[in-house]
Design a protein around this motif. Sequence first.
Motif, short mmCIF file in Angstrom:
data_model
loop_
_atom_site.label_atom_id
_atom_site.label_comp_id
_atom_site.label_asym_id
_atom_site.label_seq_id
_atom_site.Cartn_x
_atom_site.Cartn_y
_atom_site.Cartn_z
N GLN A 206 0.88 -1.16 0.00
CA GLN A 206 0.00 0.00 0.00
C GLN A 206 0.92 1.22 0.00
N GLU B 194 2.23 2.99 -9.92
CA GLU B 194 1.20 2.75 -8.90
C GLU B 194 -0.03 2.14 -9.57
N GLU C 42 -4.18 0.33 -8.44
CA GLU C 42 -5.19 0.19 -7.40
C GLU C 42 -5.51 -1.28 -7.19
N GLU C 43 -5.54 -1.69 -5.93
CA GLU C 43 -5.91 -3.05 -5.56
C GLU C 43 -6.87 -2.95 -4.39
N GLY D 99 -9.34 -1.13 -4.12
CA GLY D 99 -9.68 0.26 -3.90
C GLY D 99 -8.62 1.07 -3.18
N ILE D 100 -7.41 0.51 -3.03
CA ILE D 100 -6.32 1.17 -2.30
C ILE D 100 -5.12 1.28 -3.23
N PRO D 101 -4.45 2.46 -3.29
CA PRO D 101 -3.27 2.59 -4.13
C PRO D 101 -2.11 1.72 -3.63
N HIS D 102 -1.46 1.03 -4.56
CA HIS D 102 -0.34 0.13 -4.26
C HIS D 102 0.83 0.40 -5.20
#
Length: 126
Positions: free
Chosen positions: A81, A99, A101-102, A104-107
């Motif tokens: 994350q 970057e 999204e996985e 709904g969270i940026p990774h």
Amino acid sequence: MGIQESNVNDCTDYACAHLVAYEDDKPVGTGRILIFGDDYIIGRVAVLKSHRGQHLGVGIMQTLIDACCQMGGERQILHAQTHARGFYEKLGFTAYGEEFEEAGIPHICMEHFGNVRCSGGKSHET
């Protein structure tokens, strides 16, 4: 922000080596390793909020890295994350790629090579 139930079980748990850190009989931290081809993927690293700041995350990560090395994977990868990128960088991980999204969270993808125990007591990092 909570974790969606559909993201808790991603259908690979059965193929992973799991680590759970306990305090007394209570689980307080966790992580896992998925071996996929030549990739040793560390994931699902978490520590209870009540136990953060006690270096449990570092201990969990070092144990997972050690386990990867013992199984022959001197390169470990993970999807960090983005807010935790600094934590993994302090452990010797390097970000690569863009970057994404996985859940709904940026990774960001990160990789780590070698380990104190992988190299017979000498670190590959400088």
